[in-house]
Design an enzyme around this catalytic site. Structure first.
Site, PDB file in Angstrom:
ATOM      1  N   SER A  32      -9.457   2.165   2.654  1.00  0.00           N
ATOM      2  CA  SER A  32      -8.551   2.951   1.826  1.00  0.00           C
ATOM      3  C   SER A  32      -7.475   2.131   1.130  1.00  0.00           C
ATOM      4  O   SER A  32      -6.735   2.650   0.284  1.00  0.00           O
ATOM      5  CB  SER A  32      -7.881   4.033   2.692  1.00  0.00           C
ATOM      6  OG  SER A  32      -7.096   3.458   3.725  1.00  0.00           O
ATOM      7  N   LYS A  46       0.839  -1.199   0.000  1.00  0.00           N
ATOM      8  CA  LYS A  46       0.000   0.000   0.000  1.00  0.00           C
ATOM      9  C   LYS A  46       0.874   1.248   0.000  1.00  0.00           C
ATOM     10  O   LYS A  46       1.913   1.293   0.686  1.00  0.00           O
ATOM     11  CB  LYS A  46      -0.922  -0.006   1.229  1.00  0.00           C
ATOM     12  CG  LYS A  46      -1.923   1.148   1.269  1.00  0.00           C
ATOM     13  CD  LYS A  46      -2.871   1.017   2.461  1.00  0.00           C
ATOM     14  CE  LYS A  46      -3.885   2.161   2.504  1.00  0.00           C
ATOM     15  NZ  LYS A  46      -4.839   2.022   3.621  1.00  0.00           N
ATOM     16  N   SER A  49      -9.890  -0.181   6.836  1.00  0.00           N
ATOM     17  CA  SER A  49      -9.305  -0.028   5.503  1.00  0.00           C
ATOM     18  C   SER A  49      -8.630  -1.261   4.931  1.00  0.00           C
ATOM     19  O   SER A  49      -8.245  -1.261   3.763  1.00  0.00           O
ATOM     20  CB  SER A  49      -8.317   1.141   5.495  1.00  0.00           C
ATOM     21  OG  SER A  49      -8.997   2.360   5.616  1.00  0.00           O
TER      22      SER A  49
END
Length: 505
Positions: free
Chosen positions: A171, A96, A195
């Site tokens: 996210s 990420k 997330s």
């Protein structure tokens, strides 16, 4: 090199901002006595920083073309080959883009880090490489990770691989999309309000938010230290458990890792079966105002799969579960405004690894605050207003009530092994159009948090696993366990995976 000294006007402006008013004579005296302190900072400036070594060679990476990035999920592609042997040998992993990978550009879904290339690998990246994985690049994440939808990143929306035009969840949007699409084997995401679990649910993959502090957050861009978690996203329970074995454990650099952090060989107990395991179906996890009937029904039906495998499944009530989002909001809004924004991501008052170059880059948000997305601006305005008006007292009260919320879950978990509920009240939703109203834009960002965010407050391990399909979209089931009891979650998730074909349910 010397630090820049303030002139008298600058010194007076700083004093005035603190409510301190000095006469001209006092300003001269203060300017004089502060010089020795500035000299001490000169000494500090002359010292080399003390950062972990980077062990594996890598390319600088490249941004794929639109034709190579149909989901909008890649931030950059690269190849970093890990150890020649190890439990993850031959596996590809995407990181990420709020997690540092030395030499690769890091944006965290926003403009504030433009030009930033970390000098170090996050602890989780080093551990993956040591275990034999190869890093394939960075995955798009939402703007500063402030969204459960996948429409806020500066690079554009991330599409659900099962239905383009629909949200992949956020996210950790790019992570789940790339894993679900089969473009990589594994991903590491972060979770402050859901997330990891939200995109796992929307995309039909497995996402684990471990116990707070089990996986070191070192080298990832913080939002709020008491909410920050990193966790694995995979296409199977086996891979998820194996990945957590690699990621978990104290690194000595993360203050979130308190005494008592315990790890396990999570893969060893997968095939033990779940006969006698006590699973509590949480009544308050169903029937939210935006709950979809097919989601609630599918998750309740999944409970029967556990029962058929010998688990004891019964409904329980924890009324305080419904307060979780309000408790989380005060911590997230005020805490993130102070740490992530005013504190330039890292904040103050803790021992560990500070990435000062990240702090310097992120400080530039003040020059372009109008360009921040509405998810960030509304959160900042809310947090700043409440902190100024009530001096942090609601943040403090929310942290106190967070302890009470943990006790409410723990009380049930003294008699049961796991809690069960829908990960989210709904399935993946359409991406909002570019001209969406503010209400729709924000709604698509935060509408799904009811069952996820509270466990970021309490720190309990929580895992999303796909349990059914409806209208061509996955439905996620969430299991929650005792602190550091991830092995119980994996054992139950594996039993479900082996005894139910969720794709045809």
């Amino acid at each position: 090199m010397s630090i820049i000294r303030p002139d008298t006007d600058e010194l007076e402006a700083v004093a005035n901002s603190l409510g301190i008013h000095l006469t001209a004579r006092q300003l001269e005296d203060y300017q004089s006595v502060l010089q020795a302190n500035f000299d001490a900072y000169d000494v500090l400036d002359q010292q080399a920083d003390f950062l972990p070594q980077v062990s594996y060679p890598r390319s600088v990476g490249h941004v794929p073309s639109a034709a190579q990035n149909l989901l909008g999920a890649w931030q950059c592609q690269a190849h970093i080959q890990g150890n020649s042997e190890g439990p993850l040998s031959g596996r590809t992993v995407v990181i990420k883009d709020n997690i540092a990978v030395a030499g690769l550009p890091m944006l965290n879904g926003s403009f504030t880090l433009d030009g930033y290339r970390p000098e170090v690998d996050a602890t989780v990246v080093t551990r993956l490489l040591d275990a034999g994985a190869s890093v394939a690049g960075k995955a798009v994440c939402e703007a500063l990770c402030f969204s459960g939808g996948s429409h806020t990143s500066a690079s554009g929306p991330v599409h659900n691989p099962l239905r383009p035009g629909y949200s992949a969840g956020g996210s950790s949007s790019g992570c789940a999309a790339l894993v679900a699409a089969g473009e990589v084997d594994l991903a590491v995401g972060s979770d402050q309000g859901g997330s990891v679990r939200i995109p796992a649910s929307f995309c039909g993959v497995y996402g684990m938010k471990p116990t707070h502090g089990l996986v070191p957050y070192t080298g990832a861009m913080p939002i709020e230290s008491t909410l920050d978690h990193l966790g694995p996203i995979t296409r199977s329970v086996q891979d998820n458990a194996l990945m957590l074995e690699v990621l978990a454990g104290v690194d000595g650099l993360d203050p979130r890792q308190l005494a008592g952090t315990t790890t396990a060989r999570y893969t060893e107990g997968l095939s033990r079966g779940i006969a006698g395991l006590k699973i509590a179906v949480l009544r308050e996890g169903f029937g939210h105002a935006n709950s979809e009937t097919d989601v609630d029904q599918a998750v309740r039906q999944a409970g029967e799969v556990f029962r058929a495998q010998g688990a004891v499944v019964e409904e329980v009530s924890i009324p305080m579960h419904l307060l979780g989002p309000a408790i989380w909001l005060a911590i997230a809004a005020e805490g993130a405004t102070q740490q992530l924004m005013h504190g330039n991501s890292h904040g103050f008052n803790w021992r560990g690894l500070y990435l000062t170059d990240m702090m310097e880059h992120h400080a530039s948000w003040r020059n372009r605050a109008d360009d921040l997305p509405d998810t960030v601006k509304t959160t900042m305005i809310l947090g700043e207003y409440l902190t100024r008006k009530y001096h942090g007292s609601y943040y403090g009260k929310a942290q106190n009530l967070g302890r009470k919320l943990r006790l409410a879950y723990d009380e049930i978990l003294t008699r049961h092994d796991l809690l069960l509920m829908p990960t989210l009240p709904l399935k993946a939703t359409p991406l909002p159009p570019a001209d969406a109203s503010l209400a729709d834009y924000l709604g698509r960002s935060f509408e799904m948090l009811a069952n996820t965010c509270g466990f970021d407050v309490t720190g309990h391990p929580a895992m999303s696993l796909p349990c059914a399909m409806s209208d061509g979209l996955p439905i996620g089931l969430q299991l929650v366990g005792k602190h550091f009891a991830e092995a119980d979650l994996y054992r139950a998730a594996y039993a479900f995976e082996q005894n139910s074909d969720w794709k045809v349910c």
